[in-house]
Design an enzyme around this catalytic site. Sequence first.
Site, PDB file in Angstrom:
ATOM      1  N   PRO A 209      47.549  49.666  51.986  1.00  0.00           N
ATOM      2  CG  PRO A 209      47.045  48.374  50.114  1.00  0.00           C
ATOM      3  CD  PRO A 209      46.455  48.975  51.329  1.00  0.00           C
ATOM      4  N   GLY A 213      46.125  56.593  49.224  1.00  0.00           N
ATOM      5  CA  GLY A 213      45.484  57.861  49.524  1.00  0.00           C
ATOM      6  C   GLY A 213      45.260  58.128  50.999  1.00  0.00           C
ATOM      7  CB  THR A 215      49.256  61.190  52.872  1.00  0.00           C
ATOM      8  OG1 THR A 215      50.110  60.127  53.289  1.00  0.00           O
ATOM      9  CG2 THR A 215      49.841  62.495  53.314  1.00  0.00           C
ATOM     10  CD  GLU A 431      37.950  34.926  46.724  1.00  0.00           C
ATOM     11  OE1 GLU A 431      37.138  34.890  47.669  1.00  0.00           O
ATOM     12  OE2 GLU A 431      39.124  34.519  46.823  1.00  0.00           O
ATOM     13  CG  ASP A 507      40.101  28.629  50.610  1.00  0.00           C
ATOM     14  OD1 ASP A 507      40.121  29.536  51.452  1.00  0.00           O
ATOM     15  OD2 ASP A 507      39.882  28.796  49.401  1.00  0.00           O
TER      16      ASP A 507
END
Length: 614
Positions: A209, A213, A215, A431, A507
């Site tokens: 996204p 970082g 670049t 999760e 799910d």
Amino acid sequence: MNKNVKRSLISYLVLFALIFGVLALVSNGSQNVDKSYTEQNFAEDVKKGTVASVYVQQNAEVPTGTVEVTKKDYSKVIFYVTDVNDFQKQCEKLDLSEKKIRFQMSDVVRPSVLERMLPYIIGVIGFVILIMLMVGMQGAGGGGGSMANFGKSRAKMTSEADNKITFEDVAGLREEKEDLEEVVDFLKSPSKYVELGARIPKGILLVGPPGTGKTLLAKAVAGEAHVPFFTISGSDFVEMFVGVGASRVRDLFAEAKRNAPCIIFIDEIDAVARRRGTGLGGGHDEREQTLNQMLVEMDGFNVNEGIIVLAATNRVDILDPAILRPGRFDRKVSVGRPDVGGREEILKVHTKKKPLSDDIDLHEIARTTSGFSGADLENLMNESAISAAKDNRKFIVKEDVDKAFIKVGIGTERKSRIIPEEDRRITAYHEAGHAILFHVLKDVGPVRTVSIIPTGESAAGYTMPLPENDNMHCTRGKLLQDIKVSLGGRIAEEMIMDDITTGASQDIKQATAAARAMVVKYGMSAELGLINYETDNEEETFVGRDIGHRKMLGEQTASTIDREVKRIVDECYVDARKILEEHIAALHLCAERLLEKERIDQEEFEALFDEAMA
Ligand code: ADP
Ligand code: MG
Ligand code: ZN
């Protein structure tokens, strides 16, 4: 007036003259369009009965046009309409034929090829003259700008001396840096690899996204290896003149070869490398040519020539598969949003040069900024510093950060990324439920990562097993276990919360699809036997399935299939719930740990599982 000023004045005059020339040509200037005459006037004239005939000339492509009205006294008015179709309807309403007014409309006027090219040709000539003037100016000692490089690669080259960014400036992203370590080593001493006949990847795709970082990471690779760094953004390639993009790519690679070993960094590669054949008009559009040139260049240089192409994108799904082929961008490094630990490290990097008061706890800030990217955090600290400076303070206090948080977090996009505590808790249990089933059931898993860091699209978190080994056959047992794992998220929610959420829809869809496949495709239902009940494309038209399907199978069979699917899912549910209840201690511990750290890797997960079940 000195010589330079005079020169630049002349060049501006030439430019203006050219622009007017082009405008005059393009606007087909010979007709005198009457601006004061409007459709309204026309309608009145028609009613008055002074109009003899109407001739509408449509322009190409756009719905605009000019209307030539001949009056009964043989005078003419020409006016402009923004929508000829509208105008035509207007005329129909005015009953022109009844009033014996002749109405005529031209076919769309398509200018000849030469006519269409004319403005471009003039534009190009104008540009050339302008550039020549500017180059002349530079020669005469004036600061003429870098316009002379037009058409050349617009890549920015950063030489090794200027690039001070190293891996130390990139906080968190431990695994990503490890992945790139070998590239750095290769750039430092290519011969070592060449001698061994090792093949180093030519192209590496950094996926993640915005603001995470990518670049920064690419620059750091160049900085670590002490090699020059060429950057160009995909959107730079999208030029109006056909062929410029392709020639730019050619120049860029030629330049890079002269400076090898080096790094070429293509930012926002999706702007050029979108799936081909989806462009408007389908033909050879500019983007396509640019992409083709890029592929040609990448195929053209040797593996160990010392050029490594890094590219960044936040959308792998829309990339042309051709660029992902071996010998091109065959390596992928995912750059994800940072977890709590990562965020704290990033905050440390960005507060290095900012004096902080004692009441600022970076760990605490990291905890409350779930979902923030590196760029968001940088922005947060920058705003805090600005707030402190406004108050004429020499250091940042907690209040500054709180203010900045509101300011930075206010954008709608980020607002959705700030996750309420209750949602985080639900996601954590969801999760954890998946993870425990993955771990306990023997044919699935083991768990590699469990995370509640939002991934950007819809999923609130994810639990990832290790990649499956390539079993040729999938057993009935494994299929059932897959279904149980899918149901685990929802079951965990049910067990802990008073209410259930919509978060499990994907799910449920997966579980249903698997159960259905068992019945209709794999012959795993005793009642229906070894018969394929699949309709044409069962998987693809999952939603529209029932309609076509019932028709084909008949009421009886269809309802048996549905009953069987439900039975399988229900049985899996009971089983999965039992497992989770037996391991409730691990469920709690895993969820707690997730809330605290946001991401757990395999080792940590296994340790906490053993700890809870001891
Ligand atoms: P991307 O290219 O992925 O959109 P950038 O590399 O341009 O993101 O990041 C923008 C800014 O965010 C960087 O200049 C840096 O200040 C900050 N940043 C992002 N990620 C990190 C990180 N892992 N460590 C330190 N700073 C980061
Ligand atoms: Mg970037
Ligand atoms: Zn889930």
